[in-house]
Design an enzyme around this catalytic site. Structure first.
Site, PDB file in Angstrom:
ATOM      1  N   ASN A   1       0.870  -1.178   0.000  1.00 51.44           N
ATOM      2  CA  ASN A   1       0.000   0.000   0.000  1.00 51.44           C
ATOM      3  C   ASN A   1       0.906   1.227   0.000  1.00 51.44           C
ATOM      4  OD1 ASN A   1      -1.823   2.040   0.484  1.00 51.44           O
ATOM      5  ND2 ASN A   1      -2.282   1.431   2.605  1.00 51.44           N
ATOM      6  N   TRP A   2       0.982   1.851  -1.165  1.00 54.36           N
ATOM      7  CA  TRP A   2       1.900   2.991  -1.296  1.00 54.36           C
ATOM      8  C   TRP A   2       1.368   4.265  -0.645  1.00 54.36           C
ATOM      9  CZ3 TRP A   2       3.678   2.603  -7.168  1.00 54.36           C
ATOM     10  CH2 TRP A   2       4.630   1.585  -7.263  1.00 54.36           C
ATOM     11  N   LYS A   3       0.088   4.265  -0.297  1.00 48.90           N
ATOM     12  CA  LYS A   3      -0.533   5.480   0.253  1.00 48.90           C
ATOM     13  C   LYS A   3      -0.286   6.650  -0.718  1.00 48.90           C
ATOM     14  CE  LYS A   3      -0.155   3.378   4.724  1.00 48.90           C
ATOM     15  NZ  LYS A   3      -0.130   3.495   6.167  1.00 48.90           N
TER      16      LYS A   3
ATOM     17  N   HIS B   1      -9.775   1.695   5.008  1.00 47.89           N
ATOM     18  CA  HIS B   1      -8.458   1.819   5.648  1.00 47.89           C
ATOM     19  C   HIS B   1      -8.576   2.807   6.817  1.00 47.89           C
ATOM     20  CE1 HIS B   1      -4.293   2.856   6.385  1.00 47.89           C
ATOM     21  NE2 HIS B   1      -3.976   1.735   5.775  1.00 47.89           N
TER      22      HIS B   1
ATOM     23  N   GLU C   1      -6.777   5.121   7.826  1.00 48.82           N
ATOM     24  CA  GLU C   1      -6.485   6.533   7.509  1.00 48.82           C
ATOM     25  C   GLU C   1      -7.699   7.188   6.838  1.00 48.82           C
ATOM     26  OE1 GLU C   1      -2.798   5.795   5.473  1.00 48.82           O
ATOM     27  OE2 GLU C   1      -1.893   5.251   7.395  1.00 48.82           O
TER      28      GLU C   1
ATOM     29  N   GLU D   1      -5.937  -4.522  10.663  1.00 45.77           N
ATOM     30  CA  GLU D   1      -4.866  -3.544  10.832  1.00 45.77           C
ATOM     31  C   GLU D   1      -5.098  -2.761  12.122  1.00 45.77           C
ATOM     32  OE1 GLU D   1      -2.739  -2.509   6.975  1.00 45.77           O
ATOM     33  OE2 GLU D   1      -4.510  -1.233   7.036  1.00 45.77           O
TER      34      GLU D   1
ATOM     35  N   GLY E   1       2.150   2.410  10.721  1.00 47.61           N
ATOM     36  CA  GLY E   1       3.110   3.496  10.551  1.00 47.61           C
ATOM     37  C   GLY E   1       3.829   3.883  11.832  1.00 47.61           C
TER      38      GLY E   1
ATOM     39  N   SER F   1       2.996  -1.966  10.296  1.00 47.59           N
ATOM     40  CA  SER F   1       4.459  -1.972  10.498  1.00 47.59           C
ATOM     41  C   SER F   1       5.129  -3.316  10.192  1.00 47.59           C
ATOM     42  CB  SER F   1       4.819  -1.520  11.919  1.00 47.59           C
ATOM     43  OG  SER F   1       4.394  -0.183  12.118  1.00 47.59           O
TER      44      SER F   1
ATOM     45  N   GLY G   1       2.558  -1.151   4.317  1.00 43.43           N
ATOM     46  CA  GLY G   1       2.657   0.249   3.934  1.00 43.43           C
ATOM     47  C   GLY G   1       4.105   0.658   3.725  1.00 43.43           C
ATOM     48  N   GLY G   2       4.728   1.170   4.794  1.00 39.92           N
ATOM     49  CA  GLY G   2       6.087   1.702   4.718  1.00 39.92           C
ATOM     50  C   GLY G   2       7.082   0.817   3.984  1.00 39.92           C
TER      51      GLY G   2
HETATM   52  P1  PGA Z   1       2.521   0.373   7.638  1.00 43.13           P
HETATM   53  O1  PGA Z   1       1.101   0.593   6.922  1.00 43.13           O
HETATM   54  O2  PGA Z   1       3.055  -0.940   7.128  1.00 43.13           O
HETATM   55  O3  PGA Z   1       3.370   1.544   7.201  1.00 43.13           O
HETATM   56  O4  PGA Z   1       2.267   0.346   9.092  1.00 43.13           O
HETATM   57  C1  PGA Z   1       0.191  -0.456   6.773  1.00 43.13           C
HETATM   58  C2  PGA Z   1      -1.089   0.067   6.175  1.00 43.13           C
HETATM   59  O5  PGA Z   1      -1.516   1.160   6.558  1.00 43.13           O
HETATM   60  O6  PGA Z   1      -1.706  -0.569   5.304  1.00 43.13           O
END
Ligand code: PGA
Length: 256
Positions: free
Chosen positions: A11-13, A95, A97, A165, A171, A211, A232-233
């Site tokens: 997930n590149w956000k 998600h 966010e 999640e 994050g 994470s 994500g990251g």
């Molecule tokens: P993260 O993000 O791996 O940076 O914690 C995961 C996500 O939000 O899908």
């Protein structure tokens, strides 16, 4: 897609330029094997170029959000069929966010889910509790209401996948321990079992996100109810993502 082979979703956000996206996908594709199940959720503007760069490979490209309407006067929104038209095969819904920064409610996510089913784009429904909710012992209650409201009246789950999640792990560098993640995944699978029966719940893919790194991917995937990872990251670095894809092939899977 079955539970036998782990599914890895990046997930590149809101990250990466056109050039960065192209060179990432062009670097990733030759490293993939026929049996890999690898997906990338990219910003809207990068869907088509990423689809083009991955043509003929097993890599699937998807979106991070969509609207519940089929079309109309919804300035700034994107419809499921528009995503499909540019080659997206899946979409993340709910998600944390989106829930936190854009006020998405369970009800809205439910409507999006219905739209995804109707317009045949595969949804990955994201759920998870905040730190405060966990500390107050409300984790299962939160998961229960997120599932119940998102899936209200839904009889056929089609190709739905669910990502657990925990918000406190996204994050933050704080991954849930495999035990904590497994416990939540088990709860989700039991919940699905209660509503849809064993035949459906035992096949549904449950992903963990929060994470995840090269160091933690394998042990998480070793847990019985963790079928994949939402990353994500660590999906922003080609080296890290390739390493996770590689290591996931050797994770101990014991799915009965
Ligand atoms: P993260 O993000 O791996 O940076 O914690 C995961 C996500 O939000 O899908």
């Amino acid at each position: 897609m079955s539970r036998d082979h782990p599914i890895i979703v990046g997930n590149w956000k809101m990250n990466k330029s056109l050039e960065e996206a192209k060179s990432f996908v062009e670097g990733l594709v030759p490293k993939l094997e026929e049996s890999d199940v690898v997906l990338l959720a990219v910003p809207f503007t990068l869907i088509k170029p990423s689809v083009d760069a991955s043509a003929g490979s097993v890599l699937k490209i998807g979106a991070q959000n969509m609207n519940d309407a089929s079309k109309g006067a919804f300035t700034g929104e994107v419809a499921a069929l528009m995503l499909k038209e540019v080659g997206a095969s899946f979409v993340l819904l709910g998600h944390s966010e989106r829930r936190k920064y854009f006020g998405e409610s369970n009800e809205f996510i439910h409507k999006k889910l219905l739209r995804a089913f109707k317009d045949r784009i595969d949804p990955i429904l994201c759920i998870g509790e905040t730190l405060d909710e966990r500390e107050k012992g409300h984790t299962e209650g939160v998961l229960d209401s997120q599932l119940a409201e998102a899936l209200e009246g839904v009889k056929n789950l089609r190709k739905l996948k669910i990502a657990y999640e925990p918000v406190w792990a996204i994050g933050t560098g704080e991954t849930a321990t495999p035990d904590i993640a497994q416990e939540a995944h088990h709860f989700i699978r039991q919940w699905l079992n209660g509503k849809y029966g064993e035949e459906v719940s035992s096949k549904l893919l449950l992903l963990y996100g929060g994470s995840v790194t090269e160091e933690t991917c394998k042990t998480l995937l070793g847990e019985e109810d963790i079928d994949g990872l939402l990353i994500g990251g660590a999906s922003l670095s080609l080296d890290s993502f390739v390493k996770i894809v590689h290591d996931s092939r050797y994770a101990k899977r014991d799915v009965s």
